[in-house]
Design a protein around this motif. Structure first.
Motif, short mmCIF file in Angstrom:
data_model
loop_
_atom_site.label_atom_id
_atom_site.label_comp_id
_atom_site.label_asym_id
_atom_site.label_seq_id
_atom_site.Cartn_x
_atom_site.Cartn_y
_atom_site.Cartn_z
N ARG A 188 0.77 -1.21 -0.06
CA ARG A 188 0.01 -0.01 -0.10
C ARG A 188 1.04 1.39 0.11
O ARG A 188 2.11 1.41 0.48
CB ARG A 188 -0.97 0.03 1.40
N LEU A 189 0.35 2.20 -0.78
CA LEU A 189 1.09 3.34 -0.49
C LEU A 189 0.18 4.83 -0.51
O LEU A 189 -0.85 4.63 -1.29
CB LEU A 189 1.65 3.54 -2.10
N ILE A 190 0.30 5.67 0.17
CA ILE A 190 -0.22 7.10 0.28
C ILE A 190 0.45 8.02 -0.47
O ILE A 190 1.84 8.28 0.14
CB ILE A 190 -0.67 7.48 1.75
N THR A 191 0.32 8.78 -1.41
CA THR A 191 1.21 9.76 -1.93
C THR A 191 0.36 11.12 -2.11
O THR A 191 -0.78 10.81 -2.48
CB THR A 191 2.00 9.41 -3.10
N ASN A 192 0.99 12.19 -2.01
CA ASN A 192 0.40 13.43 -2.46
C ASN A 192 1.11 13.82 -3.98
O ASN A 192 1.01 14.98 -4.27
CB ASN A 192 0.29 14.68 -1.80
N GLY A 193 1.64 12.71 -4.56
CA GLY A 193 2.17 12.97 -5.93
C GLY A 193 1.06 13.32 -6.85
O GLY A 193 -0.03 13.59 -6.75
N ARG A 194 1.57 12.98 -8.07
CA ARG A 194 0.58 12.99 -9.33
C ARG A 194 -0.14 11.68 -9.77
O ARG A 194 -0.73 11.55 -10.68
CB ARG A 194 1.23 13.57 -10.46
N GLY A 195 -0.15 10.88 -8.81
CA GLY A 195 -0.84 9.39 -9.19
C GLY A 195 -0.09 8.33 -8.50
O GLY A 195 0.82 8.64 -7.71
N CYS A 196 -0.18 7.15 -8.82
CA CYS A 196 0.33 5.89 -8.43
C CYS A 196 1.70 5.62 -9.26
O CYS A 196 1.84 5.74 -10.48
CB CYS A 196 -0.68 4.82 -8.57
N PRO A 197 2.66 5.49 -8.46
CA PRO A 197 4.11 5.08 -9.03
C PRO A 197 4.24 3.81 -9.58
O PRO A 197 3.13 2.83 -9.29
CB PRO A 197 5.03 5.56 -8.01
N GLY A 219 12.80 -7.56 -9.22
CA GLY A 219 13.21 -6.98 -10.63
C GLY A 219 12.43 -6.59 -11.67
O GLY A 219 12.62 -6.08 -12.55
N VAL A 220 11.04 -6.78 -11.44
CA VAL A 220 10.23 -6.57 -12.49
C VAL A 220 9.20 -5.34 -12.12
O VAL A 220 8.61 -5.40 -11.01
CB VAL A 220 9.09 -7.95 -12.82
N GLY A 221 9.30 -4.29 -12.90
CA GLY A 221 8.50 -3.14 -12.65
C GLY A 221 7.11 -3.03 -13.25
O GLY A 221 6.85 -3.64 -14.19
N THR A 222 6.04 -2.73 -12.50
CA THR A 222 4.64 -2.44 -13.01
C THR A 222 4.12 -1.45 -12.08
O THR A 222 4.50 -0.84 -11.16
CB THR A 222 3.66 -3.68 -12.54
N SER A 223 2.89 -0.85 -12.90
CA SER A 223 2.33 0.40 -12.13
C SER A 223 1.50 0.00 -11.05
O SER A 223 0.59 -1.12 -11.18
CB SER A 223 1.46 0.97 -13.10
N MET A 224 1.16 0.63 -9.97
CA MET A 224 0.61 0.60 -8.92
C MET A 224 -0.88 0.65 -9.30
O MET A 224 -1.18 1.67 -9.98
CB MET A 224 0.92 1.02 -7.56
N THR A 225 -2.04 -0.02 -8.56
CA THR A 225 -3.43 0.16 -8.81
C THR A 225 -3.89 1.30 -7.98
O THR A 225 -3.54 1.26 -6.78
CB THR A 225 -4.04 -1.14 -8.72
N LEU A 226 -4.68 1.95 -8.48
CA LEU A 226 -5.22 3.12 -7.79
C LEU A 226 -6.36 2.59 -6.75
O LEU A 226 -7.38 1.99 -7.38
CB LEU A 226 -5.83 4.35 -8.56
N ARG A 227 -6.28 2.83 -5.45
CA ARG A 227 -7.36 2.47 -4.50
C ARG A 227 -8.43 3.72 -4.34
O ARG A 227 -9.46 3.31 -4.19
CB ARG A 227 -6.64 1.76 -3.40
N SER A 228 -7.86 4.70 -4.12
CA SER A 228 -8.69 5.90 -3.70
C SER A 228 -7.93 6.99 -4.25
O SER A 228 -6.95 7.35 -4.21
CB SER A 228 -8.82 5.98 -2.38
#
Length: 441
Positions: free
Chosen positions: A54-63, A69-78
């Motif tokens: 889980r991540l809470i951020t005041n950035g521009r969206g989910c990082p 070693g495999v990168g993927t975009s996190m899913t928006l929860r709220s």
């Protein structure tokens, strides 16, 4: 816990306690919400679907998150709202993942078989009418100390037994100890009450999060569902958290939402609702040793008047849950793990009933009639005799796997082991450590 029903019951029993309840919930407009000055808060939460980042951020969206070693975009929860101007993001971690990070910051991953648990609850700083803690004074509100000390014990899993959000009304004018504190169900309050003080422990181990009555939909429900509820998507109030079973590798946690139960009464609708949650033990029976994790204890004694050397006057709870559990064997359940009452207590019953353990010691004010003295002796709870051990101190419980059971110690805010506990089957034995038993605090 909300003590108003408890005190109402005492008033009915002995008129001398009239007017002893907590002040009513504050009303009126909420304080303006400002964008918090922070970058992001990340943790790993254990759910019935597995471990979830889980991540809470005041950035521009989910990082992006990197897993093995495999990168993927996190899913928006709220998405950001007026009260919660932050993005809440999530990613379910594949079982057996060996490394995960967000923006280069490593996340704590679960062990297949956790060996060490840290347990506590009822952690927020109370601001509610005339009931006020000095949130800026760690002697008065020690949750940050509890979290820092607990992190130094290097747990594999942290279990929070519920009640995170306590700042329900403004700090009274002229009260320096909480001046400027945020309040109300919004991100700034949740950050101050939970995320900021819990930071070292969030970074150190995966968590299991139980819903408390302070997270019901009349208090912190929207924040609970957006931030911490274990479901894949946040519910909208009014709503209950669905029961779930969390696998801790040889130990199953049956998580039940008791935020809607009533301590001193058994309304039929509330009894039916909790009984429906207990039915998960039938539809998904334990295949390993099991504990019920629910914020309000099924069996507990609330100290409401301190009678000095005679011990506190106590009232039994929880009437709703006891009615729902009555007649059920609760097969496979060794123990019920709870908070709600702001003290430590263990109950080992002499009949066919799981033990009850209460660890509501994380930082909120203690019960008005409680005592730091060790209470050790026979009591009757819901028609069954039990050996009860308990005390009122801030701190946390550490339990380690040991053979077929668990054993460990309760540590106070000075990191002193003041009591020990052992659990084998349904036999829960807790005692004061020898040097502490010989003297009063």
């Amino acid at each position: 816990m909300n003590r108003a029903p408890i005190f109402a019951a005492v008033v009915a029993a002995c008129l001398a306690l009239a007017g002893a309840g907590r002040a009513d919930r504050a009303t009126g407009p909420k304080q303006p919400i400002a964008i918090p000055v922070f970058s992001e808060t990340a943790w790993v939460e254990l759910t019935d679907r597995g471990a979830e980042a889980r991540l809470i951020t005041n950035g521009r969206g989910c990082p992006r998150i990197e897993v093995d070693g495999v990168g993927t975009s996190m899913t928006l929860r709220s998405s950001p709202t007026g009260d919660f101007p932050v993005y809440v993001c999530q990613t379910l971690l594949p079982k057996g993942s060996r490394a995960a990070s967000i923006d280069g910051h490593a996340l704590p991953l679960p062990r297949a078989t956790p060996r060490r648990l840290v347990i506590f609850g009822d952690t927020g700083c109370r601001l509610k009418g005339k009931a006020v803690q000095d949130c800026d004074n760690p002697d008065q509100w020690p949750f940050a100390v509890v979290a820092r000390l607990a992190a130094a014990h290097h747990p594999d899993v942290v279990i929070h037994v519920g009640d995170y959000y306590y700042r329900e009304s403004p700090c009274p004018a002229g009260r320096a100890g909480c001046a400027g504190s945020p309040w109300g169900d919004n991100w700034t309050t949740w950050d101050a009450d939970f995320f900021a003080p819990a930071a070292p422990l969030l970074a150190g181990a995966p968590w299991v999060m139980a819903r408390g009555n302070h997270e019901d939909c009349e208090r912190g429900g929207p924040g609970w569902f957006a931030l911490l509820d274990g479901a894949a998507a946040p519910a909208t109030c009014p709503a209950a958290s669905a029961p779930m079973v969390v696998d801790l590798g040889g130990l199953e946690l049956y998580m039940l939402d008791s935020s809607g139960t009533v301590d001193t009464k058994a309304p039929p609708d509330a009894v039916a609702a909790f009984a429906g949650q207990l039915d998960v033990l039938k539809t998904r029976p334990p295949t390993e040793p099991a504990w019920i994790l629910t914020h309000r204890p099924i069996w507990g004694l609330v100290p409401v008047v301190n009678a000095g050397p005679l011990g506190p006057l106590e009232l039994p709870i929880n009437a709703t849950e006891q009615a729902a559990a009555r007649g059920r064997h609760l097969a496979g359940v060794q123990m019920v793990l709870s908070g709600h009452i702001h003290h430590f207590a263990s109950f080992q019953f002499k009949g066919d009933r799981p033990s009850q353990l209460i660890v509501g010691t994380g930082g909120d004010v203690g019960e008005p009639g409680d005592t730091p003295r060790f209470l050790d002796g026979e009591v009757d709870v819901d028609g069954m005799s039990a050996r009860r051990f308990g005390f009122d101190r801030y701190g946390f419980l550490v339990l380690d796997r040991y053979g077929a059971g668990w054993r460990g110690a309760f540590y106070d805010v000075h990191d002193r082991a003041i009591a020990t506990c052992g659990l084998v089957g349904r036999q829960l034995a807790c005692h004061a450590t020898p040097d502490k038993a010989a003297r009063r605090p």
